[in-house]
Motif scaffolding. Structure first.
Motif, PDB file in Angstrom:
ATOM      1  N   THR A  52       0.869  -1.177   0.000  1.00 21.03           N
ATOM      2  CA  THR A  52       0.000   0.000   0.000  1.00 21.03           C
ATOM      3  C   THR A  52       0.902   1.221   0.000  1.00 21.03           C
ATOM      4  OG1 THR A  52      -1.673  -1.161   1.281  1.00 21.03           O
ATOM      5  CG2 THR A  52      -1.833   1.225   1.217  1.00 21.03           C
ATOM      6  N   THR A  53       0.603   2.170  -0.885  1.00 21.45           N
ATOM      7  CA  THR A  53       1.409   3.378  -0.954  1.00 21.45           C
ATOM      8  C   THR A  53       0.579   4.571  -0.514  1.00 21.45           C
ATOM      9  OG1 THR A  53       0.826   3.816  -3.257  1.00 21.45           O
ATOM     10  CG2 THR A  53       2.774   2.463  -2.870  1.00 21.45           C
ATOM     11  N   THR A  54       1.262   5.556   0.048  1.00 20.90           N
ATOM     12  CA  THR A  54       0.629   6.816   0.418  1.00 20.90           C
ATOM     13  C   THR A  54       1.510   7.953  -0.069  1.00 20.90           C
ATOM     14  OG1 THR A  54      -0.291   5.834   2.402  1.00 20.90           O
ATOM     15  CG2 THR A  54      -0.239   8.220   2.319  1.00 20.90           C
ATOM     16  N   VAL A  55       0.915   8.856  -0.824  1.00 24.55           N
ATOM     17  CA  VAL A  55       1.609  10.075  -1.214  1.00 24.55           C
ATOM     18  C   VAL A  55       1.281  11.114  -0.155  1.00 24.55           C
ATOM     19  CG1 VAL A  55       1.821  11.883  -2.948  1.00 24.55           C
ATOM     20  CG2 VAL A  55       1.451   9.507  -3.663  1.00 24.55           C
ATOM     21  N   HIS A  56       2.301  11.621   0.503  1.00 24.14           N
ATOM     22  CA  HIS A  56       2.078  12.622   1.536  1.00 24.14           C
ATOM     23  C   HIS A  56       2.828  13.892   1.159  1.00 24.14           C
ATOM     24  CE1 HIS A  56       1.057  14.091   5.522  1.00 24.14           C
ATOM     25  NE2 HIS A  56       2.212  14.716   5.447  1.00 24.14           N
ATOM     26  N   ASP A  57       2.065  14.926   0.876  1.00 20.53           N
ATOM     27  CA  ASP A  57       2.630  16.222   0.536  1.00 20.53           C
ATOM     28  C   ASP A  57       2.029  17.235   1.501  1.00 20.53           C
ATOM     29  OD1 ASP A  57       3.305  18.697  -0.536  1.00 20.53           O
ATOM     30  OD2 ASP A  57       3.136  17.996  -2.594  1.00 20.53           O
TER      31      ASP A  57
END
Length: 82
Positions: free
Chosen positions: A60-65
């Motif tokens: 599972t990936t999460t893009v956190h900006d």
């Protein structure tokens, strides 16, 4: 009498995961992996490698900006804002 099944390996979390090579390594070893990076480009490049290796369900990936909030992307196609 059948021996009890071994518990599944614990999950792994990676921050600043880039292209996710380490996550693929852990997933191939039987772990689940949750990885985070600020750029969706590297994480999106992980998708074909995970599909080829049959490891999509373990990653599972999460893009956190921090400028725009958090967007979670599971490799098996679910996308959505949190």
């Amino acid at each position: 009498m059948k021996a009890p099944a071994a518990p599944p390996p614990p999950g792994r979390t990676g921050v600043g995961a880039g292209h996710g090579r380490d996550a693929l390594f852990f997933a191939d070893d039987g772990f689940t992996a949750q990885i985070t990076d600020s750029s969706p480009i590297g994480l999106d490049q992980l998708r074909p490698a995970a599909q080829t290796a049959g490891l999509v369900e373990r990653l599972t990936t999460t893009v956190h900006d921090t400028r725009h909030g958090t967007r979670s992307t599971a490799l098996h196609g679910r996308r959505g804002r949190r």
